[in-house]
Design a protein around this motif. Structure first.
Motif, PDB file in Angstrom:
ATOM      1  N   LEU A  89      32.980  37.953  37.810  1.00  0.00           N
ATOM      2  CA  LEU A  89      34.128  37.737  38.883  1.00  0.00           C
ATOM      3  C   LEU A  89      33.624  36.797  40.143  1.00  0.00           C
ATOM      4  O   LEU A  89      32.373  36.700  40.136  1.00  0.00           O
ATOM      5  N   TYR A 106      38.389  38.134  44.797  1.00  0.00           N
ATOM      6  CA  TYR A 106      39.845  37.543  45.013  1.00  0.00           C
ATOM      7  C   TYR A 106      40.431  37.947  43.663  1.00  0.00           C
ATOM      8  O   TYR A 106      39.954  37.389  42.810  1.00  0.00           O
ATOM      9  N   LEU A 107      41.272  38.984  43.523  1.00  0.00           N
ATOM     10  CA  LEU A 107      41.557  39.582  42.414  1.00  0.00           C
ATOM     11  C   LEU A 107      43.084  39.705  41.901  1.00  0.00           C
ATOM     12  O   LEU A 107      43.987  39.604  42.955  1.00  0.00           O
ATOM     13  N   GLN A 111      44.214  41.087  35.821  1.00  0.00           N
ATOM     14  CA  GLN A 111      42.747  41.146  35.166  1.00  0.00           C
ATOM     15  C   GLN A 111      42.395  42.576  34.551  1.00  0.00           C
ATOM     16  O   GLN A 111      42.753  43.476  35.141  1.00  0.00           O
ATOM     17  N   TRP A 187      47.539  37.535  43.637  1.00  0.00           N
ATOM     18  CA  TRP A 187      46.105  37.881  44.025  1.00  0.00           C
ATOM     19  C   TRP A 187      45.981  38.671  45.346  1.00  0.00           C
ATOM     20  O   TRP A 187      46.873  38.680  46.368  1.00  0.00           O
TER      21      TRP A 187
END
Lengths: 221, 221
Positions: A89, A106-107, A111, A187
């Protein structure tokens, strides 16, 4: 030499040095803070390591100069359920020169790691100076403690409203590409709430640093 | 120019180029394979990425050019028992240009990860091209799939007698510092027995590659 030859030699010297001079001019002088994606010259600007015996300060240093890390989570994937899973990441603890010690991410729910975190937010993040040019220049093997790395365990949660602005600025200034990532990926900003810290920066095994010691470190810019 | 000035200009040119020529001579021409610790010039020699649609080949490529990765294991540490734990390990899948796809490690029972593995050998290794100059030169963010990374799950076991020679050579040629590590640490050779492979090298999510596809890839040197 005759003066015309001196002038020729100077011209030759200038033409050979010009590219190097231009590179020095365009390299960001603010220090490596993730803005060098594409700018190879900036990779040389890692600040000096703090004294190794100051483990809390070394930990803050590593967190600040690193742009990315590996996060371990418990897998929810049918194929490897319950196993430890690792992924890469991007991260930032603050703008260059203003690190907070808090790793922000920032996910996207798309994912794999995020699917895992939704079921169990406990995670461990590791960051190593091997990702900078520090270890290579010093001739330190990535697994040598002299090539300092840190391990931070805790829980990963969404950033709340208060911290949102700082998290966003911290990430976007060091990872400008993030601004272009598609909104269809939903996000969101997240952080690691650190509960345990191990520092491997010298021989003798991991040093334990408490979150209090870690956050009490101040850097004078 | 008079011939004496031509000679002076050539001498000047030669003296300016000499360091660069020496650097080219000493840089290992075999490609970046971990021998560049301390040799900054060699960091430029990452071979071109295979076609991204050939995920098995990309996976083998990443495994081969990486010198280190992050390994996730289940923690046996009292403080964080049962949580996913992450650490950094050096690795090698073979000498430069002769990668096997098998990640070999040089481990000590003193390492936290090894204590964990002794209780549960399941682990996940992640390696990213972000550790090379590939992503930086292309301007790819470390979390962009274009900055390719892979995730390998499996079990970590000691290397058997048959593989010992290859594992040792693979590691020591790319991590020469290992030869100096103290025997009091009871170092041993280990490998990841891969059961699951995910490749993130393009948009659209992780690609699954089977161990069979992975090991069937051949590289022509």
């Amino acid at each position: 030499m005759a003066s015309r030859s001196r002038a020729s030699a100077r011209a030759l010297l200038a033409s050979l040095l010009a590219p190097a001079l231009v590179a020095l001019l365009v390299a960001p002088a603010r220090g490596r803070g993730g803005r060098d994606h594409g700018d190879w010259a900036a990779a040389a600007l890692v600040p000096p390591l703090p004294p190794r015996e100051d483990a809390a300060r070394v930990a803050r240093f590593v967190t600040h100069v690193c742009d990315w890390g590996a996060l371990a989570t418990l897998s929810t994937d049918q194929a490897v359920r319950g196993w430890a899973f690792a992924d890469v990441l991007s991260l930032s603890d603050g703008p260059p020169g203003a690190g907070s010690g808090v790793p922000y991410f920032y996910l996207s729910p798309l994912q794999q790691s995020v699917g895992n975190l939704q079921e169990n937010p406990h995670a461990t993040l590791t960051m190593s100076l091997a990702q900078t040019n520090f270890c290579r220049k010093q001739g330190f093997d990535p697994q040598s403690p002299l090539c300092a790395h840190i391990i931070l365990s805790g829980t990963v949660t969404k950033v709340n409203q208060t911290e949102m602005g700082f998290a966003k600025h911290s990430l976007f200034v060091r990872h400008p590409e993030m601004k272009t990532w598609p909104s269809s990926h939903n996000w969101f900003f997240a952080k690691l709430n650190i509960t345990n810290i191990w520092v491997l920066d010298y021989f003798g095994g991991p040093k334990i640093v408490t979150p209090e010691e870690y956050y009490n470190v101040t850097f004078h810019q």
